[in-house]
Design a protein around this motif. Structure first.
Motif, PDB file in Angstrom:
ATOM      1  N   GLN A  74      86.613 -60.980  18.247  1.00 62.20           N
ATOM      2  CA  GLN A  74      87.442 -62.069  17.742  1.00 62.20           C
ATOM      3  C   GLN A  74      86.683 -63.377  17.553  1.00 62.20           C
ATOM      4  O   GLN A  74      87.145 -64.261  16.823  1.00 62.20           O
ATOM      5  CB  GLN A  74      88.624 -62.285  18.677  1.00 62.20           C
ATOM      6  N   ALA A  75      85.542 -63.514  18.195  1.00 58.85           N
ATOM      7  CA  ALA A  75      84.754 -64.734  18.032  1.00 58.85           C
ATOM      8  C   ALA A  75      83.485 -64.499  17.225  1.00 58.85           C
ATOM      9  O   ALA A  75      82.558 -65.314  17.273  1.00 58.85           O
ATOM     10  CB  ALA A  75      84.401 -65.309  19.412  1.00 58.85           C
ATOM     11  N   ASP A  76      83.436 -63.412  16.477  1.00 58.84           N
ATOM     12  CA  ASP A  76      82.240 -63.127  15.684  1.00 58.84           C
ATOM     13  C   ASP A  76      82.030 -64.231  14.648  1.00 58.84           C
ATOM     14  O   ASP A  76      82.918 -64.479  13.818  1.00 58.84           O
ATOM     15  CB  ASP A  76      82.395 -61.774  14.975  1.00 58.84           C
ATOM     16  N   PRO A  77      80.900 -64.916  14.681  1.00 56.21           N
ATOM     17  CA  PRO A  77      80.684 -66.042  13.753  1.00 56.21           C
ATOM     18  C   PRO A  77      80.682 -65.639  12.288  1.00 56.21           C
ATOM     19  O   PRO A  77      80.907 -66.491  11.413  1.00 56.21           O
ATOM     20  CB  PRO A  77      79.300 -66.569  14.179  1.00 56.21           C
ATOM     21  N   ASN A  78      80.434 -64.369  12.000  1.00 52.12           N
ATOM     22  CA  ASN A  78      80.416 -63.911  10.611  1.00 52.12           C
ATOM     23  C   ASN A  78      81.815 -63.584  10.083  1.00 52.12           C
ATOM     24  O   ASN A  78      81.955 -63.232   8.909  1.00 52.12           O
ATOM     25  CB  ASN A  78      79.534 -62.673  10.472  1.00 52.12           C
ATOM     26  N   GLY A  79      82.815 -63.659  10.949  1.00 48.57           N
ATOM     27  CA  GLY A  79      84.180 -63.391  10.516  1.00 48.57           C
ATOM     28  C   GLY A  79      84.615 -61.959  10.657  1.00 48.57           C
ATOM     29  O   GLY A  79      85.716 -61.600  10.229  1.00 48.57           O
ATOM     30  N   PHE A  80      83.758 -61.103  11.228  1.00 45.08           N
ATOM     31  CA  PHE A  80      84.161 -59.725  11.469  1.00 45.08           C
ATOM     32  C   PHE A  80      84.964 -59.651  12.772  1.00 45.08           C
ATOM     33  O   PHE A  80      85.209 -60.666  13.424  1.00 45.08           O
ATOM     34  CB  PHE A  80      82.945 -58.807  11.510  1.00 45.08           C
ATOM     35  N   GLY A  81      85.346 -58.460  13.181  1.00 44.55           N
ATOM     36  CA  GLY A  81      86.227 -58.240  14.309  1.00 44.55           C
ATOM     37  C   GLY A  81      87.503 -57.588  13.826  1.00 44.55           C
ATOM     38  O   GLY A  81      87.749 -57.462  12.614  1.00 44.55           O
ATOM     39  N   TYR A  82      88.368 -57.170  14.769  1.00 45.42           N
ATOM     40  CA  TYR A  82      89.543 -56.396  14.366  1.00 45.42           C
ATOM     41  C   TYR A  82      90.581 -56.358  15.475  1.00 45.42           C
ATOM     42  O   TYR A  82      90.315 -56.738  16.633  1.00 45.42           O
ATOM     43  CB  TYR A  82      89.137 -54.967  14.008  1.00 45.42           C
ATOM     44  N   THR A  83      91.741 -55.839  15.100  1.00 42.77           N
ATOM     45  CA  THR A  83      92.809 -55.540  16.040  1.00 42.77           C
ATOM     46  C   THR A  83      93.297 -54.124  15.775  1.00 42.77           C
ATOM     47  O   THR A  83      93.643 -53.782  14.633  1.00 42.77           O
ATOM     48  CB  THR A  83      93.977 -56.522  15.901  1.00 42.77           C
ATOM     49  N   THR A  85      75.616 -52.069  22.561  1.00 50.19           N
ATOM     50  CA  THR A  85      74.310 -52.679  22.287  1.00 50.19           C
ATOM     51  C   THR A  85      74.336 -53.303  20.893  1.00 50.19           C
ATOM     52  O   THR A  85      75.210 -53.021  20.081  1.00 50.19           O
ATOM     53  CB  THR A  85      73.188 -51.630  22.364  1.00 50.19           C
ATOM     54  N   ASN A  86      73.355 -54.127  20.596  1.00 55.68           N
ATOM     55  CA  ASN A  86      73.365 -54.873  19.341  1.00 55.68           C
ATOM     56  C   ASN A  86      72.760 -54.064  18.202  1.00 55.68           C
ATOM     57  O   ASN A  86      71.786 -54.461  17.567  1.00 55.68           O
ATOM     58  CB  ASN A  86      72.626 -56.195  19.499  1.00 55.68           C
ATOM     59  N   VAL A  87      73.367 -52.922  17.916  1.00 54.40           N
ATOM     60  CA  VAL A  87      72.909 -52.094  16.809  1.00 54.40           C
ATOM     61  C   VAL A  87      73.245 -52.720  15.467  1.00 54.40           C
ATOM     62  O   VAL A  87      72.681 -52.332  14.435  1.00 54.40           O
ATOM     63  CB  VAL A  87      73.527 -50.682  16.890  1.00 54.40           C
ATOM     64  N   ALA A  88      74.166 -53.688  15.444  1.00 56.00           N
ATOM     65  CA  ALA A  88      74.652 -54.242  14.187  1.00 56.00           C
ATOM     66  C   ALA A  88      73.964 -55.533  13.801  1.00 56.00           C
ATOM     67  O   ALA A  88      74.322 -56.134  12.788  1.00 56.00           O
ATOM     68  CB  ALA A  88      76.154 -54.480  14.280  1.00 56.00           C
ATOM     69  N   ASP A  89      73.002 -55.998  14.582  1.00 53.11           N
ATOM     70  CA  ASP A  89      72.354 -57.269  14.296  1.00 53.11           C
ATOM     71  C   ASP A  89      73.407 -58.385  14.233  1.00 53.11           C
ATOM     72  O   ASP A  89      73.406 -59.212  13.317  1.00 53.11           O
ATOM     73  CB  ASP A  89      71.560 -57.189  12.987  1.00 53.11           C
ATOM     74  N   VAL A  90      74.312 -58.392  15.224  1.00 53.37           N
ATOM     75  CA  VAL A  90      75.369 -59.412  15.248  1.00 53.37           C
ATOM     76  C   VAL A  90      74.855 -60.661  15.956  1.00 53.37           C
ATOM     77  O   VAL A  90      73.993 -60.589  16.835  1.00 53.37           O
ATOM     78  CB  VAL A  90      76.638 -58.887  15.946  1.00 53.37           C
ATOM     79  N   PRO A  91      75.368 -61.830  15.599  1.00 51.58           N
ATOM     80  CA  PRO A  91      74.889 -63.069  16.216  1.00 51.58           C
ATOM     81  C   PRO A  91      75.365 -63.268  17.641  1.00 51.58           C
ATOM     82  O   PRO A  91      74.745 -64.020  18.399  1.00 51.58           O
ATOM     83  CB  PRO A  91      75.448 -64.162  15.289  1.00 51.58           C
ATOM     84  N   ASP A  92      76.469 -62.615  18.025  1.00 54.61           N
ATOM     85  CA  ASP A  92      77.026 -62.797  19.364  1.00 54.61           C
ATOM     86  C   ASP A  92      77.524 -61.459  19.878  1.00 54.61           C
ATOM     87  O   ASP A  92      78.635 -61.033  19.553  1.00 54.61           O
ATOM     88  CB  ASP A  92      78.157 -63.825  19.333  1.00 54.61           C
ATOM     89  N   LEU A  93      76.719 -60.808  20.687  1.00 55.87           N
ATOM     90  CA  LEU A  93      77.099 -59.490  21.201  1.00 55.87           C
ATOM     91  C   LEU A  93      78.250 -59.597  22.198  1.00 55.87           C
ATOM     92  O   LEU A  93      79.053 -58.665  22.319  1.00 55.87           O
ATOM     93  CB  LEU A  93      75.898 -58.801  21.849  1.00 55.87           C
ATOM     94  N   ASN A  94      78.350 -60.714  22.886  1.00 54.94           N
ATOM     95  CA  ASN A  94      79.386 -60.829  23.906  1.00 54.94           C
ATOM     96  C   ASN A  94      80.789 -60.648  23.339  1.00 54.94           C
ATOM     97  O   ASN A  94      81.666 -60.080  23.989  1.00 54.94           O
ATOM     98  CB  ASN A  94      79.290 -62.197  24.604  1.00 54.94           C
TER      99      ASN A  94
END
Length: 786
Positions: free
Chosen positions: A209-218, A180-189
């Motif tokens: 990987q497509a987070d517009p804010n530049g977050f994400g990980y591997t 769920t969007n607990v993080a206030d992210v622009p794109d939950l998908n």
């Protein structure tokens, strides 16, 4: 078997040392010895031996994820429990906005299973080394550690059993459809999308990987010391299959996009794993241990006695320090709920922002414990968003100044604040952020930081308040006509938080502007406001949260007591001490929530017994798990941070320019206190107290500032001696001593009739813990029995 923390008799200590394999027995509490090293200006401590007594030990396998033991390298961490072998939920502080989403699960399993056919078992969180070590008999050891200053963790296996037919290491993600969007992210998908890969050298999975804010990980893994193969098991699981051998290391990383070149976390993960594998396990382990050893060497506390209960509080102190530091060195601060240690997958609360009220609790103790590099992670969140905050302040208020939202997103956004009645009208957060930056200067003497970071924030916060206050034309008095007195009292007049913010920040802004030779015109405005600011409201001889009548209560904060801490406007020896004491005694919500700072404020008022009981009360109410953590969903890590601050403030205070040692310790004669902590203006302060007597005060001056030390021996003849040559700097029997210092010099404040030289020299050490610890009168425990 439950092991109570008891003050050892000499013979028992000797026996314990012999049973521990011939290691040195701990120094027995004595009123005739002292551990101060007059050359280094710090206590003489065997940190390895001393911290080992505070290790957390599980003497049976733990299958409850909530009880999982933590292990972390400062940026990446994991909680480990026994499930199909060794299972860990791992996370990194920089993976997602506000650290809301964790990295995934990793699992080590063997055939036959690691936990079959054994007679002895122990899992140990070694605080000094920062490692988690699980031993089955003498032929199976699993060591979890990390690579310092990186996002890489390691699992080293020594398994000399014959007949091991298979070893596998799985990396997996829980069902992303539940996110769920607990993080206030622009794109939950993108946070619901998991991609996997496997090749000859690495296997991993990626998310965000497509987070517009530049977050994400591997999340990815490789192996050193054994042959292996990799495969994609399914859409959210990859496996590394290892050819069984007696010794091998599995390296895994939670590589963040925000810290990766070109935001490419897959390439970053590959590079990190290749680098650590090239360095090798032995060297990396040494580097990792050295990193933690250097961390612990920055300070020291002993808070013991009272039939072992004070020792329990000391144990929680070191455990809490470890848990915060193990996830506190990211580009973003350790979130007060999420951190890097949890076992709840992506389930979390209050993750749309960083609450300043809670985040301050996580970090502020690290001023005294001499870790300003940790404080920087907290302060940088606000200083890096200076321009965004300035711009939004103009948009929202039409004011040239700076307002900080109480609940602020990673990029300075105020969505979590302005959409909540609890927080949208809180004005004082900017002051708290600015004051923390100024305090950082006072501890480090970093003039560039003061000029370029702290003062601009102070100036803009003061400008904001100057614009928001209203002058009553008939009286000339400045009032705050409408704001929240934090979250508890909404839309009130003259909130005490605002009046206190002005009375704290404006004098400092005036002082620093003079020091820097800037903003003379603003100084006139600020002084005029100070001279004509509305007084605090007082009723029943106690400060009130705002102008009466007191409005409806919306939360359970003791807002009026904020003057005591963290606003630093009153305390021991202050002209309004009695009013402050009455305010604390009449506070409406004693220990009312997981973030309650009552014990810190008790210490600032010199209430040693109350501070001690307050720390016990907080643990009784909120320490629910044997790993030191809480089940309270309002927060996790701030309750640990409150404990750290309360204990530090009980031993040393310097907030008002005066150094006080043992200002708020229990009156019980069994109490033993010893410390090396940092005071404002860069004084490394050491002292010891036993049998109700302070032995000495040692100071190492880092910056050559003037020191003022409150006399801990009221009325007795005291002298200040320079350690290098024995020169007497000053003497007398007054209430305090002020003296000039030279940078790098060590000074000893001692009684003329009983100087430091009258004590025999000792070194502080301890014996490694082997069992469970308990806090009397509570259900709180640390560790698991057999």
């Amino acid at each position: 078997m439950v092991i109570r923390l008891l003050r050892s008799l000499p013979l028992l200590a000797l026996v314990a040392g012999m049973l521990a394999g011939g290691t040195a027995a701990p120094a027995v509490a004595s009123t005739t010895d002292a551990a101060f090293n007059q050359t280094s200006g710090a206590l003489n401590v065997d940190y390895a031996g001393y911290l080992a007594k505070h290790d957390i030990v599980y003497n049976k396998p733990n299958t409850n994820p909530s009880y999982g033991l933590p292990v972390g390298n400062g940026r990446t961490g994991a909680m480990a429990w026994s499930q199909d072998g060794l299972t860990m939920q791992t996370s990194g502080v920089d993976l997602a906005e506000q650290s809301a989403y964790a990295a995934g699960l990793v699992n080590l399993s063997t055939s036959p299973a690691m936990d079959t056919g054994y007679s002895t078992y122990q899992q140990r969180l070694s605080l000094y080394d920062g490692t988690q070590v699980t031993k089955y008999d003498a032929n199976r050891t699993v060591t979890v550690m990390g690579s310092p200053n990186s996002e890489v963790m390691g699992v080293h296996v020594n398994d000399s059993r014959s007949g091991v037919s298979s070893v596998s290491f799985n990396l997996s993600m829980w069902d992303p459809a539940t996110v769920t969007n607990v993080a206030d992210v622009p794109d939950l998908n993108t946070w619901k999308t998991v991609s996997t890969f496997a090749d000859a050298s690495v296997a991993g999975l990626s998310r965000g990987q497509a987070d517009p804010n530049g977050f994400g990980y591997t999340l990815a893994a490789t192996v050193e010391g054994a042959s292996f193969s990799t495969k994609v098991v399914d859409s959210r699981t990859v496996r590394v299959t290892i050819t069984p051998t007696s010794s091998y290391t599995i390296w895994f990383t939670a590589a963040s996009r925000i810290n990766a070149p070109n935001k490419d976390s897959v390439a970053q993960a590959r590079n990190q794993l290749s680098s650590v594998k090239s360095t090798g396990y032995a060297t990396t382990l040494t580097n990792y241990k050295n990193w933690w050893h250097a961390f612990w060497a920055k300070s020291f506390v002993q808070y013991s006695g009272l039939s072992g209960d004070a020792d329990y509080l000391e144990n929680v102190y070191y455990l809490s320090t470890y848990m915060i530091a193990a996830g506190g060195y990211g580009s973003y601060p350790s979130h007060f709920i999420n951190g890097v240690f949890r076992s709840t997958q992506d389930k979390t609360k209050w993750s749309n922002a960083y609450w300043y009220w809670n985040q301050r609790d996580v970090y502020l103790s690290f001023f005294a414990s001499n870790h300003t590099d940790l404080i920087d992670r907290h302060n940088n969140l606000y200083s890096r968003n200076y321009n965004a905050l300035k711009s939004y302040t103009q948009t929202r208020y039409g004011v040239d100044g700076l307002w900080v939202p109480e609940t602020m997103g990673w990029d300075g956004n105020a969505r979590g604040t302005v959409n909540s009645d609890y927080t949208k009208n809180i004005l004082s957060t900017g002051y708290e952020a600015a004051y923390s930056m100024y305090t950082r200067y006072r501890y480090t003497n970093d003039a560039d930081y003061l000029k370029n970071v702290a003062y601009p924030f102070m100036r803009e916060t003061a400008k904001f308040y100057s614009a928001m206050l209203t002058r009553d034309a008939s009286t000339g008095i400045y009032h705050m006509t409408n704001s929240n007195s934090h979250e508890t009292y909404w839309n009130v007049r003259d909130a005490i938080t605002d009046l206190a913010a002005v009375r704290s920040m404006f004098p400092l802004a005036i002082q620093v502007s003079q020091q820097l030779g800037v903003d003379s015109g603003l100084r006139t405005t600020w002084q005029n406001v100070l001279d004509h600011l509305a007084p605090y409201s007082v009723s029943s001889s106690a400060y009130q949260p705002h102008q009466p009548p007191v409005s409806q209560t919306r939360n359970n904060e003791n807002v009026s007591a904020e003057l005591i801490w963290p606003y630093d406007l009153t305390g021991i020896g202050a002209p309004d001490y009695q009013t402050a004491l009455n305010t604390w005694n009449q506070r409406p919500f004693a220990y009312g929530n997981v973030w309650s700072n009552d014990a810190v404020q008790a210490a600032r008022l010199g209430l040693g017994n109350q501070a001690y009981q307050g720390m016990k009360t907080m643990l009784q109410k909120y320490q629910n798990y044997p790993n030191g953590m809480t089940n309270n969903t309002n927060g996790v890590f701030e309750y640990l941070g409150v404990h750290l601050t309360a204990l530090n403030e009980s031993l040393l205070q310097s907030y008002n320019g005066k150094i006080r040692v043992f200002p708020a310790v229990p009156g019980d004669s069994s109490f033993v206190g010893k410390f090396t902590l940092l005071a404002k203006d860069g004084f490394q302060v050491s002292s010891e107290r036993e049998g109700g007597e302070v032995k000495y005060v040692g100071l190492k001056s880092q910056y050559g500032k003037q020191a003022t030390v409150v006399n801990p021996w009221s009325g007795q003849q005291v002298r200040v001696r320079r350690a290098s040559d024995g020169a007497i700097i000053t003497s007398g029997s007054g209430a305090e001593f002020t003296f000039a210092t030279t940078a790098g010099s060590v000074y000893v404040v001692e009684r003329t009739a009983k100087p430091l030289s009258s004590y025999t020299s000792t070194r502080l050490t301890g014996t490694a813990n082997q069992g469970v610890k308990t806090l009397s009168g509570t259900a709180s425990t640390l560790g698991l029995p057999t």
